[in-house]
Each structure stands twice: as structure tokens, then as C-alpha cells.
Design an enzyme around this catalytic site. Structure first.
Site, PDB file in Angstrom:
ATOM      1  N   GLU A 116       1.000  -1.162  -0.014  1.00 46.45           N
ATOM      2  CA  GLU A 116      -0.087  -0.076   0.088  1.00 46.45           C
ATOM      3  C   GLU A 116       0.954   1.333   0.064  1.00 46.45           C
ATOM      4  O   GLU A 116       1.863   1.288   0.549  1.00 46.45           O
ATOM      5  CB  GLU A 116      -0.859   0.015   1.348  1.00 46.45           C
ATOM      6  CG  GLU A 116      -1.998   1.207   1.209  1.00 46.45           C
ATOM      7  CD  GLU A 116      -3.024   1.010   2.407  1.00 46.45           C
ATOM      8  OE1 GLU A 116      -3.430  -0.251   2.564  1.00 46.45           O
ATOM      9  OE2 GLU A 116      -3.251   1.901   3.031  1.00 46.45           O
ATOM     10  N   ASP A 118       0.007   5.730   0.504  1.00 45.08           N
ATOM     11  CA  ASP A 118      -1.068   6.377   0.764  1.00 45.08           C
ATOM     12  C   ASP A 118      -0.997   7.706   0.804  1.00 45.08           C
ATOM     13  O   ASP A 118       0.432   8.177   1.416  1.00 45.08           O
ATOM     14  CB  ASP A 118      -1.611   5.857   2.556  1.00 45.08           C
ATOM     15  CG  ASP A 118      -1.931   4.714   2.631  1.00 45.08           C
ATOM     16  OD1 ASP A 118      -2.937   4.318   1.685  1.00 45.08           O
ATOM     17  OD2 ASP A 118      -1.511   4.062   3.478  1.00 45.08           O
ATOM     18  N   GLU A 120      -3.511  10.466   2.802  1.00 43.88           N
ATOM     19  CA  GLU A 120      -4.572  10.505   3.665  1.00 43.88           C
ATOM     20  C   GLU A 120      -4.653  11.969   4.334  1.00 43.88           C
ATOM     21  O   GLU A 120      -3.795  12.472   5.048  1.00 43.88           O
ATOM     22  CB  GLU A 120      -4.412   9.613   4.896  1.00 43.88           C
ATOM     23  CG  GLU A 120      -4.481   7.878   4.270  1.00 43.88           C
ATOM     24  CD  GLU A 120      -4.648   6.917   5.484  1.00 43.88           C
ATOM     25  OE1 GLU A 120      -5.683   6.112   5.801  1.00 43.88           O
ATOM     26  OE2 GLU A 120      -3.567   7.065   6.600  1.00 43.88           O
TER      27      GLU A 120
END
Length: 346
Positions: A116, A118, A120
């Protein structure tokens, strides 16, 4: 001038305006040469279909969050390496408790060994600036989160800004507009912690009241709903690959990999490296690489900058200018695949 007060004392602000902003603006104005695709050609609704509104020209979408559901979309294919990018405008006014995520993941395919990358964006009280974090996991290394947290040098609710993730076999770069804000260079010591399996691109808007703002102290207030995040000018560059067999046209993938590494966004020029250093000096307020309480042994990908290190405590937080309290974060893995332990370790 209210927003300028985010950045501290007037003398610091003067230096910031005189040196940092011209550098950012000069780089941001020289946009990447990218090819965008209509939403329907590369993406599918993920959840909250009724809260996903396509633009009339088909080039973008709005994600909505109301008291019934959030919303999200996913790329229709998985990619082995790539450049994933979108112009995004975040919700305005009171946004406490909400999370807007723009990320790559294969958690739906590799449940216990997912990768993953990210962005955010963490909502805040009305009048307070948005904060955000970047993170990466490899091979299910969720117990070794690699979080960095930052402020922005602009208001992300007023106009669109481009957020991008470059993922190659040798490095990962997070961009805001054309400013690189973080680079992770692969080395042998990382092993499986470096993301290596095909990933999809995701974008989600959801209720993260239990952790997103001051460790859950401030919840989503649906009096301000619907919250709206806008995405347009979407970019998907990479080689579509079967996630299980990882089978694709080898010749095509080699060609795409060469093309990916030859693009402007794959080149960290001296000017961009200086902009990245200035960004991190001014706007990064947490880094796991300086958090010696969590990591007594330095993670192998961390490159310690002695000047940068002096600014941080052994918690990885700023010695001066930090404004965030200790937080406790527990979060569901739906709809976002990330399972960071950032706040629970603060």
C-alpha cells in the site's frame, strides 16, 4: 492574513515568503506532461454508488459523505508499478472526523500480505488547516508503519491541486503539484517491505471519527453534510498485470517501465530536491525515521539528515512548533486498507 498565521512568527513567515514560496510556485507552474483519462475508461465505483457523482464531461467525479454512507472508486485494473495522479479539491468548512484517501493497494487480493502507498487527508475544525500523512506498507508490514505527517502551504479547499504517487522498481515518490515531498529509495535490506505486487488505485471519502481529528476528540458533524471531495484530470500510467499470476505481455511491460522511468516526474532534479528539502523542513511535523521509541533500530530505508534530526524529539515529533496532542488510533480496514498504528504509538 489568517491563513498565514498557521506558519508561525512573523520573522519565520518573512523567510518563508521570501525563499520558499517562490521556489514552490516556480516548480508547481511547470506542470508534468501527463495524459488524463475519462473516469469511465479507468475506474469503477467502490462503495456508496449514490454518493459518487460523475462530472458532466466524464473527466472527474465528486465523492460525497453524508450520515448514511461515504463513497469511493477504484481503478478497473491492477498495475505493476506506475504513476497515479489526480487533481483534488478537499471539503471545506467544518471537516473534523473525515478522511479523504488517495492510495494504491492490493489488500482485496492479498489480504495478509498486502502492499500500500497512501495519501490520507485528515479533516479539522472550521478555520483550522488540513493536515495529511503519507505511508507505505510492503508484504503486509502493517506493524511497521512508515508514516510521515505534514501541513500544507496552501488551502486545499479553495482550488484543485495535483497529488501524485510514482512507484517504480527502484523508488517511490509522493508529489504535491510538481513538488516532491517524500522519496523512498529501495534497497536490499528492505526485502519484502518494499511494495512489489500489482496494486489498484483507490480514492475514498469516509467517516473516521474515531481517530482522524485529535485522536477522535472531534467527530463528524453531519450538520455540515454532505461533505464533498472532487477529483478530476485522472492519470493512470503503468502496466496492467494479473494480481495472482502476475502475467502480462512482457514486452509491453518492459516498454512501459522504460517509458515510466524516462518521464519528467521520474526525474528528481536539483531544483526539485531543494524544494523537497525546504518542504520537509517547514511542514513535516512527524517522521517515523526519527521515532526512536518505536524503532530503536533504524528502518533500513531511512536516510537521516543531521540538520533535520535536531528538530525532532525521540518520538519523531517536532521539538518546537508541534501542535498535536498524543493520539490513540484504532481503525477498521473498511473501506481503506491501511491499518496504521501511528497514533497509538504517539
Amino acid at each position: 492574513m489568517d491563513r498565514l498565521r498557521w506558519f508561525g512568527r512573523s520573522d519565520t513567515l518573512f523567510v518563508f515568503l521570501a525563499i520558499l514560496l517562490p521556489l514552490f510556485f516556480s516548480i508547481a507552474n511547470s506542470a508534468f506532461n501527463v495524459t488524463t483519462i475519462p473516469f469511465n475508461q479507468g475506474y469503477l465505483p467502490l462503495f456508496g454508488d449514490g454518493n459518487l457523482v460523475r462530472s458532466p464531461d466524464g473527466k472527474g467525479v465528486r465523492l460525497l459523505l453524508d450520515r448514511f454512507t461515504g463513497s469511493g472508486f477504484i481503478s478497473s485494473k491492477l498495475y505493476k508499478h506506475g504513476f497515479f495522479s489526480a487533481n483534488i479539491k478537499l471539503p471545506s468548512d467544518y471537516t473534523a472526523g473525515i478522511c479523504v484517501a488517495f492510495y494504491t493497494s492490493n489488500g482485496d487480493v492479498f489480504e495478509k500480505s498486502h502492499d500500500e502507498l497512501d495519501f490520507e487527508f485528515l479533516g479539522n475544525l472550521q478555520g483550522k488547516p488540513w493536515r495529511f500523512q503519507t505511508n507505505l506498507y510492503g508484504n503486509g508490514s502493517t506493524n511497521r508503519g512508515r508514516e510521515e505527517r505534514y501541513r500544507l502551504w496552501f488551502d486545499p479547499t479553495k482550488e484543485f491541486h495535483r497529488y501524485s504517487i510514482l512507484w517504480t522498481a527502484k523508488n517511490i515518490i509522493f508529489y504535491i503539484d510538481e513538488v516532491p515531498i517524500r522519496e523512498v529509495v529501495r534497497n536490499d535490506a528492505m526485502g519484502g517491505d518494499y511494495p512489489s505486487k500489482p496494486m489498484s488505485l483507490y480514492a475514498t471519502l469516509w467517516d473516521a471519527s474515531n481517530w482522524a481529528t485529535s485522536g477522535g476528540k472531534y467527530k463528524v458533524n453531519y450538520k455540515y453534510a454532505p461533505f464533498v471531495a472532487e477529483f478530476k484530470d485522472l492519470v493512470l500510467e503503468g502496466c496492467p498485470t494479473d494480481p495472482i499470476q502476475q502475467v502480462s505481455d512482457a514486452g509491453v511491460c518492459v516498454e512501459k517501465e522504460v517509458n515510466l522511468n524516462s518521464q519528467d516526474y521520474a526525474m528528481v532534479t536539483p531544483e526539485r530536491r531543494l524544494a523537497m528539502r525546504k518542504f520537509r523542513q517547514k511542514f513535516m511535523y512527524y517522521s517515523y525515521c526519527y521515532d526512536t521509541l518505536r524503532y530503536p533500530v533504524l528502518p533500513p530505508e531511512c536516510v537521516i539528515n543531521p540538520l533535520e534530526k535536531r528538530r525532532f524529539k525521540d518520538t519523531g515529533r517536532l521539538k518546537f512548533g508541534g501542535s498535536h496532542r498524543r493520539q490513540s488510533r484504532r481503525r477498521s480496514r473498511t473501506p481503506v486498507a491501511s491499518n496504521s498504528e501511528f497514533d497509538s504509538n504517539m
